[in-house]
Design a protein around this motif. Structure first.
Motif, PDB file in Angstrom:
ATOM      1  N   ASN A 492       1.573  14.442   6.502  1.00 23.22           N
ATOM      2  CA  ASN A 492       2.855  14.294   7.180  1.00 23.22           C
ATOM      3  C   ASN A 492       3.753  13.348   6.394  1.00 23.22           C
ATOM      4  O   ASN A 492       3.357  12.244   6.085  1.00 23.22           O
ATOM      5  CB  ASN A 492       2.584  13.737   8.583  1.00 23.22           C
ATOM      6  CG  ASN A 492       3.863  13.657   9.407  1.00 23.22           C
ATOM      7  OD1 ASN A 492       4.954  13.847   8.898  1.00 23.22           O
ATOM      8  ND2 ASN A 492       3.690  13.381  10.673  1.00 23.22           N
ATOM      9  N   PRO A 493       4.980  13.755   6.076  1.00 24.79           N
ATOM     10  CA  PRO A 493       5.844  12.888   5.277  1.00 24.79           C
ATOM     11  C   PRO A 493       6.179  11.563   5.948  1.00 24.79           C
ATOM     12  O   PRO A 493       6.508  10.602   5.268  1.00 24.79           O
ATOM     13  CB  PRO A 493       7.111  13.740   5.074  1.00 24.79           C
ATOM     14  CG  PRO A 493       7.076  14.779   6.157  1.00 24.79           C
ATOM     15  CD  PRO A 493       5.623  15.048   6.401  1.00 24.79           C
ATOM     16  N   VAL A 494       6.094  11.489   7.261  1.00 24.17           N
ATOM     17  CA  VAL A 494       6.379  10.216   7.915  1.00 24.17           C
ATOM     18  C   VAL A 494       5.127   9.401   8.150  1.00 24.17           C
ATOM     19  O   VAL A 494       5.197   8.282   8.638  1.00 24.17           O
ATOM     20  CB  VAL A 494       7.108  10.429   9.260  1.00 24.17           C
ATOM     21  CG1 VAL A 494       8.424  11.107   9.046  1.00 24.17           C
ATOM     22  CG2 VAL A 494       6.225  11.193  10.230  1.00 24.17           C
ATOM     23  N   CYS A 495       3.947   9.945   7.868  1.00 23.13           N
ATOM     24  CA  CYS A 495       2.712   9.187   8.057  1.00 23.13           C
ATOM     25  C   CYS A 495       2.640   8.084   7.007  1.00 23.13           C
ATOM     26  O   CYS A 495       2.921   8.336   5.833  1.00 23.13           O
ATOM     27  CB  CYS A 495       1.510  10.108   7.943  1.00 23.13           C
ATOM     28  SG  CYS A 495       0.005   9.366   8.589  1.00 23.13           S
ATOM     29  N   PRO A 496       2.309   6.865   7.337  1.00 19.49           N
ATOM     30  CA  PRO A 496       2.479   5.727   6.438  1.00 19.49           C
ATOM     31  C   PRO A 496       1.480   5.717   5.289  1.00 19.49           C
ATOM     32  O   PRO A 496       0.322   5.414   5.474  1.00 19.49           O
ATOM     33  CB  PRO A 496       2.252   4.524   7.358  1.00 19.49           C
ATOM     34  CG  PRO A 496       1.342   5.036   8.425  1.00 19.49           C
ATOM     35  CD  PRO A 496       1.729   6.466   8.629  1.00 19.49           C
ATOM     36  N   ASP A 497       1.971   6.072   4.096  1.00 20.19           N
ATOM     37  CA  ASP A 497       1.138   5.952   2.918  1.00 20.19           C
ATOM     38  C   ASP A 497       1.464   4.685   2.139  1.00 20.19           C
ATOM     39  O   ASP A 497       0.864   4.428   1.106  1.00 20.19           O
ATOM     40  CB  ASP A 497       1.322   7.183   2.013  1.00 20.19           C
ATOM     41  CG  ASP A 497       0.538   8.376   2.542  1.00 20.19           C
ATOM     42  OD1 ASP A 497      -0.285   8.154   3.450  1.00 20.19           O
ATOM     43  OD2 ASP A 497       0.768   9.495   2.081  1.00 20.19           O
ATOM     44  N   ASN A 498       2.443   3.903   2.605  1.00 18.23           N
ATOM     45  CA  ASN A 498       2.727   2.602   2.020  1.00 18.23           C
ATOM     46  C   ASN A 498       1.709   1.597   2.536  1.00 18.23           C
ATOM     47  O   ASN A 498       1.497   1.475   3.743  1.00 18.23           O
ATOM     48  CB  ASN A 498       4.151   2.173   2.405  1.00 18.23           C
ATOM     49  CG  ASN A 498       4.474   0.771   1.968  1.00 18.23           C
ATOM     50  OD1 ASN A 498       4.120  -0.175   2.658  1.00 18.23           O
ATOM     51  ND2 ASN A 498       5.126   0.643   0.828  1.00 18.23           N
ATOM     52  N   PHE A 499       1.063   0.868   1.619  1.00 19.39           N
ATOM     53  CA  PHE A 499      -0.042  -0.018   2.016  1.00 19.39           C
ATOM     54  C   PHE A 499       0.412  -1.084   3.007  1.00 19.39           C
ATOM     55  O   PHE A 499      -0.270  -1.345   4.004  1.00 19.39           O
ATOM     56  CB  PHE A 499      -0.631  -0.686   0.769  1.00 19.39           C
ATOM     57  CG  PHE A 499      -1.762  -1.631   1.070  1.00 19.39           C
ATOM     58  CD1 PHE A 499      -3.014  -1.160   1.442  1.00 19.39           C
ATOM     59  CD2 PHE A 499      -1.573  -3.007   0.995  1.00 19.39           C
ATOM     60  CE1 PHE A 499      -4.056  -2.030   1.725  1.00 19.39           C
ATOM     61  CE2 PHE A 499      -2.606  -3.885   1.282  1.00 19.39           C
ATOM     62  CZ  PHE A 499      -3.848  -3.396   1.638  1.00 19.39           C
ATOM     63  N   GLN A 500       1.565  -1.704   2.750  1.00 21.04           N
ATOM     64  CA  GLN A 500       2.023  -2.765   3.648  1.00 21.04           C
ATOM     65  C   GLN A 500       2.353  -2.216   5.028  1.00 21.04           C
ATOM     66  O   GLN A 500       2.041  -2.845   6.049  1.00 21.04           O
ATOM     67  CB  GLN A 500       3.238  -3.470   3.039  1.00 21.04           C
ATOM     68  CG  GLN A 500       3.644  -4.728   3.805  1.00 21.04           C
ATOM     69  CD  GLN A 500       4.640  -5.576   3.040  1.00 21.04           C
ATOM     70  OE1 GLN A 500       4.925  -5.316   1.888  1.00 21.04           O
ATOM     71  NE2 GLN A 500       5.179  -6.594   3.686  1.00 21.04           N
ATOM     72  N   THR A 501       2.978  -1.033   5.059  1.00 20.82           N
ATOM     73  CA  THR A 501       3.270  -0.412   6.353  1.00 20.82           C
ATOM     74  C   THR A 501       1.982  -0.083   7.100  1.00 20.82           C
ATOM     75  O   THR A 501       1.882  -0.269   8.318  1.00 20.82           O
ATOM     76  CB  THR A 501       4.095   0.868   6.154  1.00 20.82           C
ATOM     77  OG1 THR A 501       5.293   0.555   5.459  1.00 20.82           O
ATOM     78  CG2 THR A 501       4.443   1.511   7.494  1.00 20.82           C
ATOM     79  N   ALA A 502       0.989   0.426   6.359  1.00 20.51           N
ATOM     80  CA  ALA A 502      -0.293   0.733   6.995  1.00 20.51           C
ATOM     81  C   ALA A 502      -0.938  -0.518   7.565  1.00 20.51           C
ATOM     82  O   ALA A 502      -1.519  -0.496   8.654  1.00 20.51           O
ATOM     83  CB  ALA A 502      -1.227   1.397   5.974  1.00 20.51           C
ATOM     84  N   GLN A 503      -0.846  -1.631   6.830  1.00 23.80           N
ATOM     85  CA  GLN A 503      -1.387  -2.897   7.344  1.00 23.80           C
ATOM     86  C   GLN A 503      -0.677  -3.310   8.631  1.00 23.80           C
ATOM     87  O   GLN A 503      -1.312  -3.748   9.591  1.00 23.80           O
ATOM     88  CB  GLN A 503      -1.222  -3.997   6.300  1.00 23.80           C
ATOM     89  CG  GLN A 503      -2.244  -3.983   5.181  1.00 23.80           C
ATOM     90  CD  GLN A 503      -2.109  -5.223   4.323  1.00 23.80           C
ATOM     91  OE1 GLN A 503      -1.048  -5.522   3.793  1.00 23.80           O
ATOM     92  NE2 GLN A 503      -3.179  -5.967   4.199  1.00 23.80           N
ATOM     93  N   LEU A 504       0.646  -3.178   8.636  1.00 16.10           N
ATOM     94  CA  LEU A 504       1.412  -3.539   9.824  1.00 16.10           C
ATOM     95  C   LEU A 504       1.008  -2.679  11.016  1.00 16.10           C
ATOM     96  O   LEU A 504       0.802  -3.187  12.126  1.00 16.10           O
ATOM     97  CB  LEU A 504       2.909  -3.389   9.534  1.00 16.10           C
ATOM     98  CG  LEU A 504       3.830  -3.594  10.738  1.00 16.10           C
ATOM     99  CD1 LEU A 504       3.708  -5.014  11.277  1.00 16.10           C
ATOM    100  CD2 LEU A 504       5.278  -3.301  10.357  1.00 16.10           C
ATOM    101  N   LEU A 505       0.894  -1.365  10.788  1.00 13.11           N
ATOM    102  CA  LEU A 505       0.499  -0.488  11.892  1.00 13.11           C
ATOM    103  C   LEU A 505      -0.907  -0.814  12.387  1.00 13.11           C
ATOM    104  O   LEU A 505      -1.202  -0.689  13.581  1.00 13.11           O
ATOM    105  CB  LEU A 505       0.579   0.971  11.445  1.00 13.11           C
ATOM    106  CG  LEU A 505       1.994   1.500  11.159  1.00 13.11           C
ATOM    107  CD1 LEU A 505       1.948   2.961  10.752  1.00 13.11           C
ATOM    108  CD2 LEU A 505       2.905   1.309  12.371  1.00 13.11           C
TER     109      LEU A 505
END
Length: 640
Positions: A492-505
């Protein structure tokens, strides 16, 4: 007798030579020969100590009594009122047959040494000091060094030094020899002053650390014989280290105490060499001197409401320069750190004073600023307040909707700081998450006086703050046409593949898990109205395994099973095997053997491995009547 007169805090000195708080209670004497402190909370016995005739008791700063009961076991009683300290001191002196006007009784000594001391004529109780002359400095240095191993000789030397003004005469010699650059004499004076510090006597410290002596003491300690060139400690203290007054302090006694504490701390931490095993107990009184100086500084600042009012006014003034604001916030941070030395009642008064002066509205302003240092210091101050009284913070924030927009509510400011943390490791976000969890924890909302606090605050939180907390989760799972089918390679293009965003989530999911475990009614309604479960399942598409496997370590032994809380409510977890995270099919779970098929949200097929929501107790009858057809509003039961 007033209840507060004999109210004390009990301290013990730990292995790191730091005072530890053992509790607060009321002290009395048992049969006139023992000290007993009874805890004010439950009436338990915090301390029972026999007043030994040979134990050395010291009275310090009018409200402290310090003594040692055994090797490496130092005790202190910090009295709330001077009158109570005087009463107990008189009883101690009465048992030991000492003059209450003295601030020290005697040092511990072995029996043979005591007998020899008692057999001496009165005139020999003092050490005979060599004349304070240049030619006798080596002899004086040897004398001071030689007594350190004998408690009774240390006591006798201390009495001789205090009674003759000897220390000031030595420091006068130092000034003379430094002017003439007499290096050998200066080396002897270094040994003498170092030995005087190791005598560990408060009466000598009061002389050595006075305004007219302390810089000469530092000067003597610059001339270590082991160093080729003398250190420049005085230059650092007078020229490099600058005392910053965020607001001018008019109290001369307070200023003197601040300067003295900083310099004495510098002597202990920087100048004095690390003590050997033999010497490690020689500086316990120095540590006490610093500790209780800090207590006095906090108390004096707290009582100066004019000073604190001016600090708050400048802190929140839009025209205040950024550098000035940074200094003000750092001042409050250090002020709150010093407050940890106060007794509970005094600490309670301290934080209430800050609250009345407007510390929380001020933090609301400074935490939203761009300056990273200011935000960090403000977060530390906020953590002190939350740790001290979560209820005080909750009471403030529940009054805010009447006065402010949702965007500027204090808790929302904290949540936004967590979400916008620029640190790649999210160190600040982790700290703020812990504070939020404390604030929303029902376990600290159970005081009888606040019996409605839980329902009122949680209603407030879910009405005004929950949407701010879940905004990143909802924003990153917004696509309605995701492919969650088994084996799908599409991400999914909106699924967080950015590491920092993933940590936040991951942090947000931890908080949501906490809410599920502790806020049955409120979180249940929120999950239903926001379609939160389906959004959470979207995160299984993340390439970051730690996000897809969130909570697996806690729930591994229950993987695939629905979970119900002891209260009959529900909670969800996120579990997936490592194989599932890599795209392989996991083994069937225990719940897959159920004759009733698991249902999934309309329009989606289950991805391998997710474990989600358990059944709602209040839905059991509804499910029996509607097993075949599930309406769009029907809440699903998912299992792997």
């Amino acid at each position: 007798m007033s209840d507060t007169r004999r109210r004390v805090k009990v301290y013990t000195l730990n292995e790191d030579r730091q005072w530890e708080d053992r509790g607060t209670g009321h002290v009395d004497t048992l049969k006139g020969t023992s000290l007993a402190v009874t805890a004010e909370t439950d009436g338990s016995l915090l301390l029972e100590s026999k007043i030994n005739p040979n134990t050395a008791y010291q009275k310090q700063q009018d409200t402290l009594i310090v003594w040692s009961e055994a090797e490496n076991y130092d005790l202190a009683l910090s009295f709330q009122e001077k009158a109570g300290c005087d009463e107990i001191w008189e009883k101690i002196c009465q048992v030991q047959g000492k003059d209450p006007s003295m601030e020290i009784t005697q040092d511990p000594m072995d029996e043979s040494e005591e007998e020899r001391f008692e057999e001496m004529p009165e005139s020999s109780h003092l050490v005979e000091l060599p004349p304070c002359e240049p030619s006798r400095l080596e002899e004086i240095a040897e004398l001071v060094t030689s007594v350190l191993s004998s408690p009774i000789r240390r006591e006798k030397l201390t009495l001789a030094l205090a009674s003759s003004g000897y220390v000031k005469k030595l420091l006068q010699l130092f000034r003379t020899y430094e002017d003439s650059e007499h290096r050998e004499a200066l080396h002897h004076l270094y040994e003498i002053v170092r030995g005087l510090l190791f005598l560990n006597k408060a009466t000598l410290f009061e002389v050595m650390f006075s305004d007219d002596c302390i810089m000469d003491v530092v000067g003597c300690l610059e001339y270590d014989p082991a160093m080729v060139q003398p250190k420049k400690h005085r230059e650092f203290l007078t020229k490099t280290a600058k005392f910053k007054e965020v607001i001018p302090i008019t109290d001369s006694e307070l200023l003197q105490k601040i300067h003295q504490t900083y310099r004495v701390q510098y002597i202990q931490d920087i100048i004095l060499p690390t003590p050997s095993v033999f010497e490690e107990n020689f500086l316990s009184t120095l540590s006490s001197f610093i500790f209780f100086n800090k207590v006095e500084i906090v108390s004096m600042l707290q009582e100066d409401e004019k000073f604190l009012t001016e600090v708050f006014a400048q802190l929140t003034d839009d025209s205040t320069e950024e550098n000035k604001r940074r200094e003000l916030v750092n001042f409050f941070k250090e002020f709150c750190a010093f407050s940890q030395t106060l007794q509970p009642q005094n600490r309670d008064t301290f934080f209430k004073t800050l609250a009345n002066l407007g510390i929380l509205p001020a933090l609301e302003i400074v935490m939203g600023m761009e300056d990273v240092q200011v935000k960090g210091a403000a977060t530390d101050i906020f953590s002190y307040l939350v740790e001290f009284s979560p209820s005080m913070v909750r009471e403030f924030v529940m009054q805010e909707p009447q006065q402010a927009d949702d965007d500027v509510l204090l808790i929302n400011v904290v949540i936004k700081q967590m979400i916008c943390d620029s640190d790649p490791e999210l160190g600040g976000a982790v700290q703020l998450m812990g504070l939020l969890r404390t604030l929303i924890d029902p376990e600290n909302m159970l005081a009888p006086a606040n019996k409605t606090e839980k329902s009122e605050f949680l209603t407030f939180f879910y009405k005004y703050c929950m949407q701010v907390l879940t905004a990143p989760l909802l924003a990153n799972t917004a696509d309605e046409n995701m492919d969650l089918s088994e084996g799908s390679a599409k991400v999914n293009p909106v699924c967080p593949d950015n590491f920092q965003t993933a940590q936040l989530l991951a942090l947000i999911l931890e908080l949501l898990t906490f809410c599920v475990e502790h806020h049955a009614y409120h979180i249940k309604n929120y999950i239903m109205t926001k379609d939160l479960l389906r959004r959470v399942l979207t995160l299984m598409n993340s390439k970051h395994t730690f996000l897809a496997l969130l909570k697996e370590s806690q729930d591994k032994d229950k993987e695939g099973h629905a979970k119900r809380t002891p209260t009959g409510s529900f909670k969800f977890t996120f579990s997936q095997s490592t194989g599932a995270a890599n795209g392989s099919k996991p083994p069937p779970s225990a719940s897959s053997s159920s004759p009733k098929p698991a249902s999934v949200p309309s329009g989606h097929t289950a991805r391998t491995g997710p474990v989600a929501l358990v059944d709602y107790p209040d839905d059991e009858d509804e499910e029996e009547h509607d097993e075949v057809e599930q309406s769009p509003r029907k809440r699903p039961r998912l299992s792997s």
